[in-house]
Enzyme design. Sequence first.
Site, mmCIF file in Angstrom:
data_model
loop_
_atom_site.group_PDB
_atom_site.id
_atom_site.type_symbol
_atom_site.label_atom_id
_atom_site.label_comp_id
_atom_site.label_asym_id
_atom_site.label_seq_id
_atom_site.Cartn_x
_atom_site.Cartn_y
_atom_site.Cartn_z
ATOM 1 C CB THR A 71 52.847 157.063 84.922
ATOM 2 O OG1 THR A 71 52.146 155.873 85.241
ATOM 3 C CG2 THR A 71 53.644 157.460 86.158
ATOM 4 C CG ASP A 72 47.788 154.909 84.939
ATOM 5 O OD1 ASP A 72 48.993 154.559 84.979
ATOM 6 O OD2 ASP A 72 46.884 154.141 84.521
ATOM 7 C CB SER A 87 60.986 158.540 91.111
ATOM 8 O OG SER A 87 60.630 157.717 90.021
ATOM 9 C CE LYS A 88 57.074 159.990 85.072
ATOM 10 N NZ LYS A 88 57.885 160.605 83.979
ATOM 11 C CE1 TYR A 109 58.222 155.360 85.735
ATOM 12 C CE2 TYR A 109 56.175 154.197 86.242
ATOM 13 C CZ TYR A 109 56.891 155.076 85.441
ATOM 14 O OH TYR A 109 56.292 155.681 84.359
ATOM 15 C CB ALA A 115 64.414 162.036 79.772
HETATM 16 P P1 NAD Z 1 61.661 154.405 77.930
HETATM 17 O O1 NAD Z 1 62.327 153.757 79.099
HETATM 18 O O2 NAD Z 1 61.365 153.608 76.729
HETATM 19 O O3 NAD Z 1 62.540 155.651 77.450
HETATM 20 C C1 NAD Z 1 63.133 156.540 78.346
HETATM 21 C C2 NAD Z 1 64.168 157.360 77.573
HETATM 22 O O4 NAD Z 1 64.762 158.303 78.475
HETATM 23 C C3 NAD Z 1 65.329 156.510 77.017
HETATM 24 O O5 NAD Z 1 65.605 156.867 75.693
HETATM 25 C C4 NAD Z 1 66.491 156.835 77.931
HETATM 26 O O6 NAD Z 1 67.768 156.717 77.306
HETATM 27 C C5 NAD Z 1 66.175 158.282 78.320
HETATM 28 N N1 NAD Z 1 66.806 158.663 79.590
HETATM 29 C C6 NAD Z 1 66.778 157.970 80.765
HETATM 30 N N2 NAD Z 1 67.511 158.621 81.687
HETATM 31 C C7 NAD Z 1 67.956 159.764 81.110
HETATM 32 C C8 NAD Z 1 68.746 160.854 81.560
HETATM 33 N N3 NAD Z 1 69.228 160.905 82.811
HETATM 34 N N4 NAD Z 1 69.020 161.861 80.697
HETATM 35 C C9 NAD Z 1 68.561 161.826 79.415
HETATM 36 N N5 NAD Z 1 67.832 160.812 78.930
HETATM 37 C C10 NAD Z 1 67.521 159.795 79.769
HETATM 38 O O7 NAD Z 1 60.339 155.075 78.524
HETATM 39 P P2 NAD Z 1 58.923 155.289 77.834
HETATM 40 O O8 NAD Z 1 58.100 154.093 78.050
HETATM 41 O O9 NAD Z 1 59.126 155.830 76.478
HETATM 42 O O10 NAD Z 1 58.331 156.436 78.780
HETATM 43 C C11 NAD Z 1 58.546 157.820 78.487
HETATM 44 C C12 NAD Z 1 57.854 158.658 79.544
HETATM 45 O O11 NAD Z 1 56.457 158.364 79.559
HETATM 46 C C13 NAD Z 1 58.351 158.414 80.953
HETATM 47 O O12 NAD Z 1 58.427 159.654 81.608
HETATM 48 C C14 NAD Z 1 57.287 157.535 81.582
HETATM 49 O O13 NAD Z 1 57.209 157.735 82.969
HETATM 50 C C15 NAD Z 1 56.045 158.023 80.878
HETATM 51 N N6 NAD Z 1 54.947 157.050 80.735
HETATM 52 C C16 NAD Z 1 55.201 155.815 80.193
HETATM 53 C C17 NAD Z 1 54.148 154.912 80.026
HETATM 54 C C18 NAD Z 1 54.362 153.562 79.397
HETATM 55 O O14 NAD Z 1 53.432 152.741 79.370
HETATM 56 N N7 NAD Z 1 55.519 153.254 78.860
HETATM 57 C C19 NAD Z 1 52.843 155.284 80.422
HETATM 58 C C20 NAD Z 1 52.644 156.559 80.964
HETATM 59 C C21 NAD Z 1 53.702 157.433 81.108
#
Ligand code: NAD
Length: 353
Positions: free
Chosen positions: A134-135, A162-163, A159, A89
């Site tokens: 994330t990277d 915060s990560k 972003y 999340a």
């Molecule tokens: P996304 O935005 O598609 O999904 C995020 C989910 O978190 C959503 O379902 C949202 O409703 C939920 N959410 C947000 N705030 C919340 C809260 N306060 N309480 C409960 N649920 C909450 O994101 P994603 O692309 O699936 O990324 C998921 C994770 O992977 C993240 O932590 C992101 O930093 C990490 N990440 C993403 C990528 C990428 O390319 N998308 C790459 C590396 C890491």
Amino acid sequence: MNNILVTGGCGFIGSNFIRYLLSSSDSIGFTGKIVNIDRLTYAGNPENLNGIEKNFSGRYCFVKADICDPQIVNKIFKKYKIDTVCHFAAESHVDRSIVKPDAFVKTNIIGTFNLLEAARLYRDSQVLFHHVSTDEVYGSLGTDGYFTENSPYRPSSPYSASKAGSDHLVGAYSKTYGIPVTISNCSNNYGPYQFPEKLIPLMILNALEGKPLPVYGDGKNVRDWLYVKDHCKAVWEIMKRGKRGQTYNVGGRCEMQNIDVVKTICDLLDTMVPMPGSLPRKNLISFVKDRPGHDQRYAVDFSKIEKDLGWTPDESFETGIKKTIKWYIDNKGWTDRVKSGEYMSWIDKQYNL
Ligand code: NAD
Ligand code: TYD
């Protein structure tokens, strides 16, 4: 890992992860249950998990909850006897973090803190905690070099900052309280169910509709693309066999300039769904004002997970992008419903589309 709490399971990667775990149970040796907590922000969509509750009844349940609410989080740990957390999340979109950073600090830092506190207070600090990161925490690379697990943290956007904060909290809880944690820092994902604010799905959907394709700056920024199922497999391997207290970088060994990604999507769509009059979709590319603080290049050295856990990506960009485009074409109902949401009109306004 009998009772896994997945946070953010209705988002892009979280929903792919839940599908992967439940539908590959036999081959990956997962026999436990999943509790998915998600606040259902604009990016969370229960439709991403259609059929899961029915097909895996007794092994999956959804709770609409905010990870920023410590009382609910603590209750969920107790009620479902959580022994493992896989924490997805987050607020996840860089552009949105530039316009509205407050939600990023709240969910990504305070939300992670609440989960860590619950893990600390419950089961004598022995809840396995996997943190998905994330990277981007490493900042930007120049023309050469790679991010390793020892690269310094130099986040550029609200972003990634915060990560980075959440990564440090997870590391500190491991050292201070002995919580068995693992962290993965992964490069850019693409694939089914990605919300069309991110580069690849936005370009696919705009190109299908003959809308402009907004490329930031000169389009020469580089990202290291990974198909989402490969990321899910990496997360599972780390949870199962990763050394506690350690970080693993995950990447696609697939560096591409943004402009080449967009051109590839245009060419593939021209073959799969020709435009009226067979006009080339590349004509839709429109260079727009650059993103402030735009990181130039990301590239991940993932030799640690490769050597220690035997993980490598299965998909190349060529195979992954074809599957992804086909998924968006075949799932027009999903895309239409997602695009009708309020947030998409906000994006259109940003770029005057
Ligand atoms: P996304 O935005 O598609 O999904 C995020 C989910 O978190 C959503 O379902 C949202 O409703 C939920 N959410 C947000 N705030 C919340 C809260 N306060 N309480 C409960 N649920 C909450 O994101 P994603 O692309 O699936 O990324 C998921 C994770 O992977 C993240 O932590 C992101 O930093 C990490 N990440 C993403 C990528 C990428 O390319 N998308 C790459 C590396 C890491
Ligand atoms: P994005 O998918 O937002 O991921 P991130 O910023 O986390 O890497 O963007 C990927 C790259 O594509 C990034 O360099 C910014 C660029 N980009 C565009 O050129 N146009 C767009 O409309 C979007 C959303 C991104």
